[in-house]
Scaffold this motif. Structure first.
Motif, PDB file in Angstrom:
ATOM      1  N   GLY A   1       0.806  -1.208   0.000  1.00 32.66           N
ATOM      2  CA  GLY A   1       0.000   0.000   0.000  1.00 32.66           C
ATOM      3  C   GLY A   1       0.840   1.260   0.000  1.00 32.66           C
ATOM      4  O   GLY A   1       2.069   1.214  -0.181  1.00 32.66           O
ATOM      5  N   PRO A   2       0.224   2.417   0.207  1.00 35.52           N
ATOM      6  CA  PRO A   2       0.924   3.703   0.152  1.00 35.52           C
ATOM      7  C   PRO A   2       1.866   3.892   1.328  1.00 35.52           C
ATOM      8  O   PRO A   2       1.748   3.237   2.364  1.00 35.52           O
ATOM      9  N   GLY A   3       2.808   4.827   1.155  1.00 33.37           N
ATOM     10  CA  GLY A   3       3.740   5.169   2.210  1.00 33.37           C
ATOM     11  C   GLY A   3       3.266   6.368   3.004  1.00 33.37           C
ATOM     12  O   GLY A   3       2.156   6.883   2.812  1.00 33.37           O
ATOM     13  N   ALA A   4       4.138   6.819   3.899  1.00 33.77           N
ATOM     14  CA  ALA A   4       3.780   7.919   4.800  1.00 33.77           C
ATOM     15  C   ALA A   4       3.450   9.196   4.039  1.00 33.77           C
ATOM     16  O   ALA A   4       2.601   9.980   4.483  1.00 33.77           O
ATOM     17  N   LYS A   5       4.094   9.427   2.909  1.00 34.02           N
ATOM     18  CA  LYS A   5       3.839  10.650   2.137  1.00 34.02           C
ATOM     19  C   LYS A   5       2.394  10.697   1.657  1.00 34.02           C
ATOM     20  O   LYS A   5       1.693  11.698   1.853  1.00 34.02           O
ATOM     21  N   ASP A   6       1.948   9.621   1.010  1.00 33.74           N
ATOM     22  CA  ASP A   6       0.588   9.593   0.478  1.00 33.74           C
ATOM     23  C   ASP A   6      -0.453   9.476   1.580  1.00 33.74           C
ATOM     24  O   ASP A   6      -1.632   9.795   1.359  1.00 33.74           O
ATOM     25  N   LEU A   7      -0.058   9.026   2.754  1.00 30.30           N
ATOM     26  CA  LEU A   7      -0.987   8.922   3.872  1.00 30.30           C
ATOM     27  C   LEU A   7      -1.112  10.236   4.651  1.00 30.30           C
ATOM     28  O   LEU A   7      -1.891  10.324   5.596  1.00 30.30           O
ATOM     29  N   GLY A   8      -0.320  11.242   4.280  1.00 34.16           N
ATOM     30  CA  GLY A   8      -0.425  12.553   4.928  1.00 34.16           C
ATOM     31  C   GLY A   8       0.200  12.614   6.310  1.00 34.16           C
ATOM     32  O   GLY A   8      -0.210  13.432   7.141  1.00 34.16           O
ATOM     33  N   VAL A   9       1.224  11.785   6.557  1.00 33.54           N
ATOM     34  CA  VAL A   9       1.818  11.721   7.893  1.00 33.54           C
ATOM     35  C   VAL A   9       2.493  13.038   8.281  1.00 33.54           C
ATOM     36  O   VAL A   9       2.436  13.453   9.442  1.00 33.54           O
TER      37      VAL A   9
ATOM     38  N   TYR B   1      -1.517   5.270  11.492  1.00 30.31           N
ATOM     39  CA  TYR B   1      -2.620   4.474  12.033  1.00 30.31           C
ATOM     40  C   TYR B   1      -3.612   5.264  12.882  1.00 30.31           C
ATOM     41  O   TYR B   1      -4.505   4.685  13.480  1.00 30.31           O
ATOM     42  N   SER B   2      -3.483   6.574  12.958  1.00 27.60           N
ATOM     43  CA  SER B   2      -4.445   7.365  13.717  1.00 27.60           C
ATOM     44  C   SER B   2      -5.721   7.568  12.906  1.00 27.60           C
ATOM     45  O   SER B   2      -5.779   7.265  11.709  1.00 27.60           O
ATOM     46  N   ASP B   3      -6.746   8.090  13.547  1.00 26.67           N
ATOM     47  CA  ASP B   3      -7.971   8.416  12.824  1.00 26.67           C
ATOM     48  C   ASP B   3      -7.678   9.537  11.824  1.00 26.67           C
ATOM     49  O   ASP B   3      -6.937  10.478  12.142  1.00 26.67           O
ATOM     50  N   PRO B   4      -8.225   9.459  10.610  1.00 24.26           N
ATOM     51  CA  PRO B   4      -7.985  10.518   9.612  1.00 24.26           C
ATOM     52  C   PRO B   4      -8.371  11.903  10.087  1.00 24.26           C
ATOM     53  O   PRO B   4      -7.938  12.907   9.511  1.00 24.26           O
TER      54      PRO B   4
ATOM     55  N   GLN C   1      -6.420   4.387   4.567  1.00 22.27           N
ATOM     56  CA  GLN C   1      -5.646   3.376   3.865  1.00 22.27           C
ATOM     57  C   GLN C   1      -4.660   2.664   4.792  1.00 22.27           C
ATOM     58  O   GLN C   1      -4.305   1.506   4.555  1.00 22.27           O
ATOM     59  N   GLY C   2      -4.206   3.364   5.843  1.00 23.79           N
ATOM     60  CA  GLY C   2      -3.334   2.720   6.813  1.00 23.79           C
ATOM     61  C   GLY C   2      -4.053   1.588   7.529  1.00 23.79           C
ATOM     62  O   GLY C   2      -3.491   0.501   7.737  1.00 23.79           O
ATOM     63  N   TRP C   3      -5.294   1.807   7.908  1.00 27.91           N
ATOM     64  CA  TRP C   3      -6.103   0.766   8.539  1.00 27.91           C
ATOM     65  C   TRP C   3      -6.399  -0.365   7.560  1.00 27.91           C
ATOM     66  O   TRP C   3      -6.360  -1.539   7.933  1.00 27.91           O
ATOM     67  N   ALA C   4      -6.706   0.003   6.323  1.00 26.29           N
ATOM     68  CA  ALA C   4      -7.071  -1.007   5.328  1.00 26.29           C
ATOM     69  C   ALA C   4      -5.934  -1.985   5.082  1.00 26.29           C
ATOM     70  O   ALA C   4      -6.174  -3.173   4.839  1.00 26.29           O
TER      71      ALA C   4
END
Length: 259
Positions: free
Chosen positions: A100-108, A213-216, A225-228
């Protein structure tokens, strides 16, 4: 009456007919325009079945809707330079792969920025009074500097070390070079004043995982996507409808889904 007189009379009759027809057409145009001007409900509605309506142009099709902006993706603490360094660093800690996506695409990086802008960045809920001692590894951070200051110093030293060793800014390094810089911080191979290099790396790493892994609601874990990737159900209100069934993958839900 002579033939000449009859012919003259016929001409006069034709002219009178034309005049009356012209007057009717002029009056019709006046009524049509008056009906539109005064209001189609009152006048136009009464005369509409008698008066030919003017052709109207087809309505202009509506403009295509633009993609909705995510106003949660905005900087609250970082400068543009600090944000770029953070985004490059967290992507190496949690890179994109086949899962799946990395931290960049997850908005970390936005998640960390938003946390630093609030109470977490000020250590508002931590005891921050002296005396300060060097704590054991199991005790965690025992210093007087808050998380905002740790990130400020750590990102600056990350940039300085990259420029000193590779003559380039950290975001401009290759992935292998970025990994080498982060590993040097993790192993305390970099001399950093005021804070420890490993202390900053550990804080950056834990913040990265929290953002994944936090709530969006808090800026990270974009589109859940982190949860998925871990089949994590998120913030479900209840499991009563599946509690007695065989294991099943439950689509994740955010706190936003319960409004």
């Amino acid at each position: 009456m002579s033939e000449q007189d009859q012919h003259s009379q016929q001409n006069e009759n034709r002219e009178a007919t034309k005049t009356k027809e012209s007057q009717r057409m002029s009056r019709r145009k006046f009524l049509t325009r008056s009906g539109y001007a005064v209001g189609g409900v009152v006048l136009g509605g009464l005369l509409g079945y008698l008066i030919p309506k003017e052709e109207t142009k087809p309505a202009t099709p509506p403009a295509p809707q633009q993609q909705q902006k995510n106003y949660n993706e905005a900087l609250m603490f970082f400068t543009q330079e600090q944000y770029a360094i953070t985004q490059a660093a967290v992507e190496r800690i949690f890179p994109a792969d086949d899962n799946g996506p990395g931290a960049k695409d997850l908005g970390v990086a936005f998640f960390i920025d938003h946390q630093l802008a609030g109470d977490w960045g000020f250590n508002a809920r931590d005891y921050m009074q002296p005396p300060f001692y060097v704590g054991e590894k199991t005790q965690g951070y025992q210093g007087r500097i808050n998380r905002r200051e740790i990130f400020y110093i750590g990102l600056r030293e990350l940039q300085n070390y990259s420029q000193k060793k590779y003559k380039k800014d950290f975001p401009s390094l290759s992935p292998e070079e970025q990994d080498a810089v982060l590993t040097a911080f993790q192993n305390d191979e970099v001399n950093v004043t005021t804070i420890s290099a490993s202390g900053f790396f550990n804080l950056l790493r834990s913040s990265t995982l929290e953002g994944v892994y936090s709530d969006p609601l808090y800026g990270g874990n974009k589109n859940m996507q982190g949860w998925a990737m871990r089949d994590y159900p998120g913030n479900q209100m209840t499991y009563t409808n599946i509690i007695e069934k065989d294991y099943t993958v439950v689509p994740p839900q955010s706190l936003r889904d319960h409004l």
